[in-house]
Design a protein around this motif. Structure first.
Motif, PDB file in Angstrom:
ATOM      1  N   CYS A  66      34.849   4.295   3.890  1.00 47.39           N
ATOM      2  CA  CYS A  66      35.086   2.960   3.322  1.00 47.39           C
ATOM      3  C   CYS A  66      34.138   2.646   2.169  1.00 47.39           C
ATOM      4  CB  CYS A  66      34.950   1.901   4.412  1.00 47.39           C
ATOM      5  SG  CYS A  66      36.176   2.064   5.736  1.00 47.39           S
ATOM      6  N   ALA A  67      33.025   3.370   2.067  1.00 50.89           N
ATOM      7  CA  ALA A  67      32.100   3.125   0.959  1.00 50.89           C
ATOM      8  C   ALA A  67      32.717   3.505  -0.375  1.00 50.89           C
ATOM      9  CB  ALA A  67      30.810   3.914   1.185  1.00 50.89           C
ATOM     10  N   THR A  68      33.793   4.289  -0.349  1.00 45.67           N
ATOM     11  CA  THR A  68      34.454   4.712  -1.597  1.00 45.67           C
ATOM     12  C   THR A  68      35.550   3.740  -2.023  1.00 45.67           C
ATOM     13  OG1 THR A  68      36.130   6.044  -0.428  1.00 45.67           O
ATOM     14  CG2 THR A  68      34.033   7.111  -0.971  1.00 45.67           C
ATOM     15  N   LEU A  69      35.803   2.704  -1.222  1.00 45.40           N
ATOM     16  CA  LEU A  69      36.901   1.779  -1.504  1.00 45.40           C
ATOM     17  C   LEU A  69      36.373   0.536  -2.202  1.00 45.40           C
ATOM     18  CD1 LEU A  69      38.806   1.976   1.903  1.00 45.40           C
ATOM     19  CD2 LEU A  69      39.198   3.318  -0.172  1.00 45.40           C
ATOM     20  N   ARG A  70      37.008   0.173  -3.303  1.00 41.68           N
ATOM     21  CA  ARG A  70      36.594  -1.003  -4.066  1.00 41.68           C
ATOM     22  C   ARG A  70      37.822  -1.714  -4.628  1.00 41.68           C
ATOM     23  NH1 ARG A  70      32.690  -0.198  -1.772  1.00 41.68           N
ATOM     24  NH2 ARG A  70      30.514   0.058  -2.458  1.00 41.68           N
TER      25      ARG A  70
ATOM     26  N   LEU B 142      37.727   5.388  10.241  1.00 40.64           N
ATOM     27  CA  LEU B 142      37.170   4.640   9.115  1.00 40.64           C
ATOM     28  C   LEU B 142      35.662   4.771   9.157  1.00 40.64           C
ATOM     29  CD1 LEU B 142      39.305   1.344   9.114  1.00 40.64           C
ATOM     30  CD2 LEU B 142      39.638   3.424   7.759  1.00 40.64           C
ATOM     31  N   ASP B 143      35.129   5.696   8.369  1.00 43.30           N
ATOM     32  CA  ASP B 143      33.683   5.884   8.318  1.00 43.30           C
ATOM     33  C   ASP B 143      33.062   4.806   7.427  1.00 43.30           C
ATOM     34  OD1 ASP B 143      31.292   7.007   8.901  1.00 43.30           O
ATOM     35  OD2 ASP B 143      31.520   8.753   7.599  1.00 43.30           O
ATOM     36  N   GLU B 144      31.848   4.418   7.767  1.00 40.11           N
ATOM     37  CA  GLU B 144      31.132   3.354   7.049  1.00 40.11           C
ATOM     38  C   GLU B 144      31.982   2.085   6.963  1.00 40.11           C
ATOM     39  OE1 GLU B 144      28.222   3.919   6.831  1.00 40.11           O
ATOM     40  OE2 GLU B 144      28.062   6.088   6.753  1.00 40.11           O
ATOM     41  N   ILE B 145      32.487   1.654   8.114  1.00 40.47           N
ATOM     42  CA  ILE B 145      33.361   0.477   8.149  1.00 40.47           C
ATOM     43  C   ILE B 145      32.628  -0.780   7.690  1.00 40.47           C
ATOM     44  CG2 ILE B 145      32.864  -0.123  10.559  1.00 40.47           C
ATOM     45  CD1 ILE B 145      35.852  -0.838  10.853  1.00 40.47           C
ATOM     46  N   GLY B 146      31.310  -0.763   7.781  1.00 42.64           N
ATOM     47  CA  GLY B 146      30.528  -1.915   7.334  1.00 42.64           C
ATOM     48  C   GLY B 146      30.605  -2.159   5.842  1.00 42.64           C
ATOM     49  N   GLU B 147      31.134  -1.180   5.078  1.00 39.26           N
ATOM     50  CA  GLU B 147      31.255  -1.327   3.629  1.00 39.26           C
ATOM     51  C   GLU B 147      32.585  -1.956   3.222  1.00 39.26           C
ATOM     52  OE1 GLU B 147      28.730  -0.729   1.728  1.00 39.26           O
ATOM     53  OE2 GLU B 147      27.549   0.036   3.421  1.00 39.26           O
ATOM     54  N   LEU B 148      33.483  -2.196   4.174  1.00 40.65           N
ATOM     55  CA  LEU B 148      34.777  -2.820   3.855  1.00 40.65           C
ATOM     56  C   LEU B 148      34.580  -4.261   3.404  1.00 40.65           C
ATOM     57  CD1 LEU B 148      37.586  -1.956   6.454  1.00 40.65           C
ATOM     58  CD2 LEU B 148      37.505  -1.409   4.020  1.00 40.65           C
ATOM     59  N   GLY B 149      35.412  -4.697   2.459  1.00 36.22           N
ATOM     60  CA  GLY B 149      35.378  -6.096   2.033  1.00 36.22           C
ATOM     61  C   GLY B 149      35.936  -7.010   3.114  1.00 36.22           C
ATOM     62  N   LEU B 150      35.621  -8.295   3.027  1.00 38.54           N
ATOM     63  CA  LEU B 150      36.046  -9.248   4.054  1.00 38.54           C
ATOM     64  C   LEU B 150      37.564  -9.381   4.114  1.00 38.54           C
ATOM     65  CD1 LEU B 150      33.315 -12.011   3.578  1.00 38.54           C
ATOM     66  CD2 LEU B 150      33.502 -10.351   5.437  1.00 38.54           C
ATOM     67  N   ASP B 151      38.248  -9.311   2.968  1.00 34.58           N
ATOM     68  CA  ASP B 151      39.711  -9.405   2.974  1.00 34.58           C
ATOM     69  C   ASP B 151      40.328  -8.205   3.689  1.00 34.58           C
ATOM     70  OD1 ASP B 151      39.583 -11.760   1.576  1.00 34.58           O
ATOM     71  OD2 ASP B 151      39.926 -10.839  -0.388  1.00 34.58           O
TER      72      ASP B 151
ATOM     73  N   LEU C  12      42.060   3.585  16.494  1.00 30.98           N
ATOM     74  CA  LEU C  12      41.003   3.472  15.494  1.00 30.98           C
ATOM     75  C   LEU C  12      39.672   3.970  16.042  1.00 30.98           C
ATOM     76  CD1 LEU C  12      39.950   2.375  12.736  1.00 30.98           C
ATOM     77  CD2 LEU C  12      39.425   0.249  13.948  1.00 30.98           C
ATOM     78  N   ILE C  13      39.011   4.804  15.263  1.00 36.03           N
ATOM     79  CA  ILE C  13      37.601   5.115  15.491  1.00 36.03           C
ATOM     80  C   ILE C  13      36.863   4.697  14.223  1.00 36.03           C
ATOM     81  CG2 ILE C  13      35.879   6.903  15.893  1.00 36.03           C
ATOM     82  CD1 ILE C  13      37.868   8.481  17.445  1.00 36.03           C
ATOM     83  N   ALA C  14      35.852   3.879  14.398  1.00 36.97           N
ATOM     84  CA  ALA C  14      35.074   3.399  13.257  1.00 36.97           C
ATOM     85  C   ALA C  14      33.672   3.988  13.317  1.00 36.97           C
ATOM     86  CB  ALA C  14      35.006   1.870  13.261  1.00 36.97           C
ATOM     87  N   GLY C  15      33.118   4.286  12.158  1.00 34.49           N
ATOM     88  CA  GLY C  15      31.747   4.793  12.077  1.00 34.49           C
ATOM     89  C   GLY C  15      30.907   3.910  11.190  1.00 34.49           C
ATOM     90  N   THR C  16      29.620   3.800  11.497  1.00 33.50           N
ATOM     91  CA  THR C  16      28.740   2.992  10.646  1.00 33.50           C
ATOM     92  C   THR C  16      27.290   3.416  10.844  1.00 33.50           C
ATOM     93  OG1 THR C  16      28.061   0.748  10.057  1.00 33.50           O
ATOM     94  CG2 THR C  16      28.434   1.174  12.381  1.00 33.50           C
ATOM     95  N   ASN C  17      26.507   3.307   9.765  1.00 32.03           N
ATOM     96  CA  ASN C  17      25.056   3.462   9.891  1.00 32.03           C
ATOM     97  C   ASN C  17      24.371   2.126   9.624  1.00 32.03           C
ATOM     98  OD1 ASN C  17      25.243   3.099   7.159  1.00 32.03           O
ATOM     99  ND2 ASN C  17      24.304   5.038   6.570  1.00 32.03           N
ATOM    100  N   LYS C  18      25.185   1.073   9.545  1.00 32.89           N
ATOM    101  CA  LYS C  18      24.673  -0.274   9.333  1.00 32.89           C
ATOM    102  C   LYS C  18      24.447  -0.977  10.661  1.00 32.89           C
ATOM    103  CE  LYS C  18      26.032  -2.492   4.982  1.00 32.89           C
ATOM    104  NZ  LYS C  18      26.878  -3.561   4.413  1.00 32.89           N
ATOM    105  N   ASP C  19      23.567  -1.963  10.650  1.00 33.69           N
ATOM    106  CA  ASP C  19      23.441  -2.876  11.778  1.00 33.69           C
ATOM    107  C   ASP C  19      24.493  -3.963  11.584  1.00 33.69           C
ATOM    108  OD1 ASP C  19      22.813  -4.823  13.622  1.00 33.69           O
ATOM    109  OD2 ASP C  19      20.649  -4.609  13.385  1.00 33.69           O
ATOM    110  N   LEU C  20      25.641  -3.825  12.266  1.00 29.86           N
ATOM    111  CA  LEU C  20      26.751  -4.751  12.034  1.00 29.86           C
ATOM    112  C   LEU C  20      26.430  -6.172  12.492  1.00 29.86           C
ATOM    113  CD1 LEU C  20      29.900  -2.577  12.866  1.00 29.86           C
ATOM    114  CD2 LEU C  20      28.820  -3.035  10.663  1.00 29.86           C
TER     115      LEU C  20
END
Length: 537
Positions: free
Chosen positions: A261-265, A302-311, A340-348
């Motif tokens: 998801c970090a590649t999506l803008r 969805l890797d790095e799901i924390g990078e997804l926009g709110l919309d 769905l499997i989601a991945g993140t290295n963020k503190d959600l």
């Protein structure tokens, strides 16, 4: 002893063989069941159709003759078509919901010999789901030889004494009571966890316990799974192995779809995930399906799901809950049923507090949440992972690289030492093995190569080593030693939360609520330091 209670259908074929005294010469399963000495019946809940009322009266009368202690309770069933699964299941389900079971004093059985095959299937499903806290009971007729040996040229009273006995088989759906089945379950669980680890004989007990639980969840649930952990800890690898496990078990038949998801803008994020119709935005010359639709019937990671926009987060939540979504620029919903499997290295949780992540989406994907440890936290697993990386290199390049005893010992000693930071985790270990394997003469990794690789790794990590300039000059020696260790752990960690978990691992268990990141932030602030300042150097 508990009282024995049986539920079963009156058999309008098997229970109606002959009239008069000739009926005693025939095997009738409902009658036979009531005079089995091994299972004295206290009560028979006998289900019947209205058209079989006269047969019901005859059977009840014969049961009273053979088993006067058995109380027969007729239950008329209103089923138009006994071969209609929905009708039969609903009828039997309603009976169970209105029945007062007393398992402490009564033992229950479902008689599956009589009734249609549909009724037998429904009995099985209702017993397995424990709507009926019962075992299944199957009757089988006596052999023809046994029947022929009877003397039927007798008066009716004497014939009753020679009623043919069949055989009774009780089936307990609690499969853990069957040793062979339980052994097979255990073998399957071992094979499944082995698949999730890709055959790597991991030694870290916490990690092995984590994988064992993930295997159970993956095998039994279709709910989202959240994999947390630093970059390179194996989130993507584990997601692929979960897919292979579920696909092998025929739980999903679609494909594995992965996106970082970090590649999506911007508009491309909506389009990539949900698809778009032609002309939805400038440059949209063709319609696009989208990854969520591609994952229909399969698994979406969805890797790095924390990078997804709110919309995008809002639309993803709707897609998870309703199994449908709207492509960008369309007013027609698209159906897609995926896991769905989601991945993140963020503190959600911190991201939620900062308004960067939707709390409702987090609640939906956090049912099964797992923190994958870093490689530095699994030093005992480095050796088996080295062997795995060597085998993977051999499979890819057709050459099997090997250490000699001396070079292997040297590399292992360094890799498991405090000097090995492994900032890139397993990804960095993979790169290290590939470099040595590629440069190895005749695929033999020498001590000289190992020493060069160790030097290379130390140089890569040089900027992460503790910098004395960070520590204030006027500070007690006690605080200095403590602060040096805190800075070192911060530099080895990929985020503030990971560093906090490592520093407060013990005290966290004694608190009802804990915020490791906040505790660490306040500690650093006492010395004029911050996470950002430590990682700038």
């Amino acid at each position: 002893m508990k009282k024995n209670v049986v539920f079963g259908f009156l058999g309008n074929v098997l229970d109606q063989r002959s009239k008069g005294k000739r009926r005693w010469r025939q095997w009738r399963p409902t009658i036979d069941l009531c005079h089995q000495s091994d299972l004295p019946l206290t009560r028979f809940e006998l289900l019947y159709y209205q058209n079989d009322y006269h047969l019901l009266c005859e059977v009840i009368k014969d049961i009273k003759i053979l088993s006067p202690q058995t109380e027969v309770r007729p239950i008329v069933v209103n089923i138009d078509d006994p071969w209609d699964f929905e009708q039969v299941y609903t009828c039997l389900f309603d009976i169970s919901k209105n029945y007062s079971f007393n398992p402490e004093q009564e033992e229950y059985y479902l008689h599956i010999t009589t009734g249609t095959h549909v009724a037998q299937i429904c009995w099985f499903l209702l017993a397995e789901s424990r709507y009926y806290p019962a075992k299944l009971l199957q009757m089988s007729p006596p052999s023809k030889k046994e029947i022929m040996e009877k003397n039927y040229n007798l008066e009716e009273a004497d014939l009753i004494a020679q009623v043919p006995y069949g055989k009774m088989n009780i089936i307990d759906l609690n499969l853990h009571r069957y040793d062979k089945i339980l052994t097979r379950f255990q073998q399957y669980a071992i094979q499944a966890t082995d698949l999730l680890k890709s055959g790597i004989a991991t030694r870290n007990p916490q990690f092995n316990q984590l994988i064992a639980e993930i295997e159970q969840v993956a095998s039994r649930s279709h709910a989202p799974i959240l994999l947390c952990g630093p970059t390179g800890a194996g989130k993507s690898f584990l997601a692929k192995q979960i897919y292979l496990l579920k696909h092998t078990n025929h739980q999903i038949n679609g494909q594995f779809v992965e996106i970082n998801c970090a590649t999506l803008r911007g508009d491309s994020a909506m389009s990539t995930l949900f698809g778009h119709v032609k002309g939805a935005f400038t440059g949209a010359n063709l319609a696009r399906t989208g990854l969520l639709k591609n994952a229909d019937g399969g698994l979406l990671f969805l890797d790095e799901i924390g990078e997804l926009g709110l919309d995008e987060q809002a639309m993803l939540l709707k897609a998870i809950e309703e199994k449908q979504f709207y492509p960008f620029g369309s007013d027609k919903p698209i159906q897609s049923d995926f896991q769905l499997i989601a991945g993140t290295n963020k503190d959600l949780k911190l991201a939620i507090a900062n308004g960067e992540f939707r709390e409702d989406l987090f609640a939906r994907i956090n049912l099964w949440s797992y923190q994958l440890p870093s490689l530095a936290e699994r030093k005992e697993d480095i050796e088996p992972n080295i062997d795995y990386e060597l085998a993977r290199y051999a499979k890819q390049y057709g050459i099997m690289p090997r250490f000699n005893q001396q070079s292997r010992r040297a590399y292992l000693a360094f890799a498991t030492s405090q000097d090995a930071l492994w900032q890139g985790n397993f990804r960095e270990l993979n790169s290290s093995i590939i470099r040595m394997a590629t440069l190895a003469p005749q695929a033999n990794i020498t001590l000289e190569q190992v020493e060069k690789e160790i030097l290379r790794l130390k140089q890569n990590w040089g900027k992460h080593k503790s910098d004395d300039s960070l520590i204030p000059l006027e500070i007690d020696e006690f605080d200095r030693f403590q602060l040096e260790k805190v800075i070192e752990i911060c530099q080895k960690s990929s985020c503030l939360s990971e560093a906090g978990r490592r520093l407060f691992a013990v005290s966290r268990t004694k608190k009802q609520r804990s915020n490791d990141a906040d505790r660490l932030k306040k500690y650093l602030a006492k010395f004029g330091l911050s996470w950002q300042l430590i990682h700038q150097l």
